[in-house]
Motif scaffolding. Sequence first.
Motif, PDB file in Angstrom:
ATOM      1  N   LEU A 272       0.843  -1.192   0.000  1.00  0.00           N
ATOM      2  CA  LEU A 272       0.000   0.000   0.000  1.00  0.00           C
ATOM      3  C   LEU A 272       0.883   1.249   0.000  1.00  0.00           C
ATOM      4  CD1 LEU A 272      -2.877  -1.244   2.323  1.00  0.00           C
ATOM      5  CD2 LEU A 272      -2.458  -1.644  -0.091  1.00  0.00           C
ATOM      6  N   ALA A 274      -0.035   4.123  -1.588  1.00  0.00           N
ATOM      7  CA  ALA A 274      -0.788   5.355  -1.828  1.00  0.00           C
ATOM      8  C   ALA A 274      -0.641   6.310  -0.643  1.00  0.00           C
ATOM      9  CB  ALA A 274      -2.268   5.033  -2.041  1.00  0.00           C
ATOM     10  N   VAL A 276      -2.779   8.129   1.167  1.00  0.00           N
ATOM     11  CA  VAL A 276      -4.228   8.254   1.404  1.00  0.00           C
ATOM     12  C   VAL A 276      -4.476   9.426   2.344  1.00  0.00           C
ATOM     13  CG1 VAL A 276      -6.274   7.015   2.203  1.00  0.00           C
ATOM     14  CG2 VAL A 276      -4.343   5.734   1.249  1.00  0.00           C
ATOM     15  N   PRO A 306     -11.195   5.977   6.530  1.00  0.00           N
ATOM     16  CA  PRO A 306     -10.797   4.618   6.936  1.00  0.00           C
ATOM     17  C   PRO A 306      -9.310   4.427   6.679  1.00  0.00           C
ATOM     18  CG  PRO A 306     -11.969   4.571   4.848  1.00  0.00           C
ATOM     19  CD  PRO A 306     -12.071   5.982   5.362  1.00  0.00           C
ATOM     20  N   ILE A 308      -6.780   2.085   5.234  1.00  0.00           N
ATOM     21  CA  ILE A 308      -6.827   0.920   4.339  1.00  0.00           C
ATOM     22  C   ILE A 308      -5.809  -0.126   4.778  1.00  0.00           C
ATOM     23  CG2 ILE A 308      -6.602   0.184   1.931  1.00  0.00           C
ATOM     24  CD1 ILE A 308      -7.314   3.168   1.212  1.00  0.00           C
ATOM     25  N   LEU A 309      -4.621   0.351   5.143  1.00  0.00           N
ATOM     26  CA  LEU A 309      -3.552  -0.573   5.564  1.00  0.00           C
ATOM     27  C   LEU A 309      -3.981  -1.359   6.812  1.00  0.00           C
ATOM     28  CD1 LEU A 309      -0.656  -1.619   5.301  1.00  0.00           C
ATOM     29  CD2 LEU A 309       0.131   0.422   6.510  1.00  0.00           C
ATOM     30  N   PHE A 325       3.699   1.813   3.737  1.00  0.00           N
ATOM     31  CA  PHE A 325       4.713   2.845   3.595  1.00  0.00           C
ATOM     32  C   PHE A 325       4.579   3.810   4.772  1.00  0.00           C
ATOM     33  CE2 PHE A 325       7.128   3.054  -0.415  1.00  0.00           C
ATOM     34  CZ  PHE A 325       6.746   1.821  -0.925  1.00  0.00           C
ATOM     35  N   LYS A 339       4.381   2.270  13.694  1.00  0.00           N
ATOM     36  CA  LYS A 339       3.321   2.070  12.699  1.00  0.00           C
ATOM     37  C   LYS A 339       3.125   0.599  12.385  1.00  0.00           C
ATOM     38  CE  LYS A 339       2.978   5.560  10.160  1.00  0.00           C
ATOM     39  NZ  LYS A 339       3.317   6.612   9.204  1.00  0.00           N
ATOM     40  N   LYS A 343      -0.524  -0.759  12.927  1.00  0.00           N
ATOM     41  CA  LYS A 343      -1.357  -1.099  11.764  1.00  0.00           C
ATOM     42  C   LYS A 343      -1.455  -2.603  11.553  1.00  0.00           C
ATOM     43  CE  LYS A 343      -1.036   3.261   9.537  1.00  0.00           C
ATOM     44  NZ  LYS A 343      -1.761   3.965   8.489  1.00  0.00           N
TER      45      LYS A 343
HETATM   46  O1  C5P Z   1      -0.585   6.549   9.007  1.00  0.00           O
HETATM   47  P1  C5P Z   1       0.190   6.872   7.783  1.00  0.00           P
HETATM   48  O2  C5P Z   1      -0.631   7.638   6.760  1.00  0.00           O
HETATM   49  O3  C5P Z   1       1.518   7.491   7.997  1.00  0.00           O
HETATM   50  O4  C5P Z   1       0.487   5.438   7.154  1.00  0.00           O
HETATM   51  C1  C5P Z   1       1.030   5.282   5.884  1.00  0.00           C
HETATM   52  C2  C5P Z   1       0.680   3.939   5.358  1.00  0.00           C
HETATM   53  O5  C5P Z   1      -0.686   3.651   5.612  1.00  0.00           O
HETATM   54  C3  C5P Z   1       0.810   3.860   3.856  1.00  0.00           C
HETATM   55  O6  C5P Z   1       1.119   2.522   3.499  1.00  0.00           O
HETATM   56  C4  C5P Z   1      -0.562   4.252   3.372  1.00  0.00           C
HETATM   57  O7  C5P Z   1      -0.834   3.741   2.090  1.00  0.00           O
HETATM   58  C5  C5P Z   1      -1.446   3.624   4.432  1.00  0.00           C
HETATM   59  N1  C5P Z   1      -2.678   4.367   4.703  1.00  0.00           N
HETATM   60  C6  C5P Z   1      -3.876   3.762   4.408  1.00  0.00           C
HETATM   61  N2  C5P Z   1      -5.050   4.395   4.686  1.00  0.00           N
HETATM   62  C7  C5P Z   1      -5.060   5.589   5.282  1.00  0.00           C
HETATM   63  C8  C5P Z   1      -3.846   6.216   5.609  1.00  0.00           C
HETATM   64  C9  C5P Z   1      -2.665   5.574   5.293  1.00  0.00           C
HETATM   65  O8  C5P Z   1      -3.858   2.674   3.860  1.00  0.00           O
HETATM   66  N3  C5P Z   1      -6.219   6.188   5.539  1.00  0.00           N
END
Ligand code: C5P
Length: 397
Positions: A272, A274, A276, A306, A308-309, A325, A339, A343
Amino acid sequence: MLHGRHILLIVSGSVAAFKALMLVRLLRAEGARVRAVLTAGGARFVTRESLAALTGEPVQDDLWAPRGGEEAEIGHIRLARWADAVVVAPASANRLAQMAHGLAHDLAGCILLATCAPVLVAPAMNPAMWAHPATRANIATLAERGLHFIGPEDGPMAEPESGPGRLSEPEAIAYAIRTLLGSGPLSGRHALVTSGPTHEPIDPVRYIANRSSGKQGHAIAAALAALGARVTLVSGPVALPDPPGVVVRRVETARDMLAACEASLPADIAILAAAVADWRVAQEAAQKLKKQPGAAAPTLSMALNPDILATLSRHAQRPRLVIGFAAETEHVVQHAREKLARKGCDWIIANDVSGDVMGGAENAVHLVTADAVEEWPRMLKEDVATRLAARVAEHFA
Ligand code: C5P
């Protein structure tokens, strides 16, 4: 990788035949042996000398005098047996018609009848010729016989017109050959990759976004596909071409991205990448917000998106390897470790984005796992992607 595989490339008559030369280079770079058969039409567009130089093999173009030494054997049978895959690129409308009827008046026609290897066809022709009922019927016949097709693509043609008929790009044809031969350490695996920013709407014309270009995520999708994985790329809005051989699902918001990811499960691998958006505007305005003379600026109230990770890491259909990431501007490794635990993913690629990483060509990352931290030197995002894909392949080996 196509190391040691034998590809017999039939080049028929189309202005796109120059792409066959680029295809040869790609296949040889992957360690394949390539032999080319040039049809009479193909020879109008590329020369036997160019193909011979790039394949490093004699080029075959005559049914009655096959070159290459072993004259005692019947040339077309020998070539048909030699091939692990036969690729017709470009395949002209005329060649498709000949193939559909099993005509064997030239070397290419004989090989196509004699071979037991899988056959991949990459058509190229004028859009009207592609749309003609005769061509449609020929394609249907060949598909029914089990031949594989790639393209044609939609886009500008040599003539001043546009439409379906462009030969697929050499990278996409090479990918299709790899898939056909089931080669690559990740073949049989499904990888889900996210890339790019998300756009969170304020009203019908405004949105909140970030500086992510999608370069890293797209490069990862391409690198996994190059190792034979079936890749689904869920991408936010980016100005990048689709990586060859990858299924791309385009989304705008974080919630759409999560829905597209869940719809793409099951997957063996999720990476993942992106950026986000953490928050969205709580109430998207149905109409464009208007600036009222003398009125104060509006206040946007935000809602949490939400994660996603975290969602995929704890999903009932959790991929076996989940990689996130961590873009940080300080305490990169420490934050990455936190993290990882928070996560629930397996690895984190941590990078410092305080410089020119977002939107830039290079990245300097740490690979953080539960028990180790690896510091990778600064390199091109494509090289980060290749190295990461290789690590993933090792993990599954
Ligand atoms: O919490 P943070 O945004 O720093 O985490 C980064 C990681 O979490 C990335 O892999 C990003 O794609 C994923 N992410 C996610 N959904 C979110 C925020 C971050 O999947 N809402």
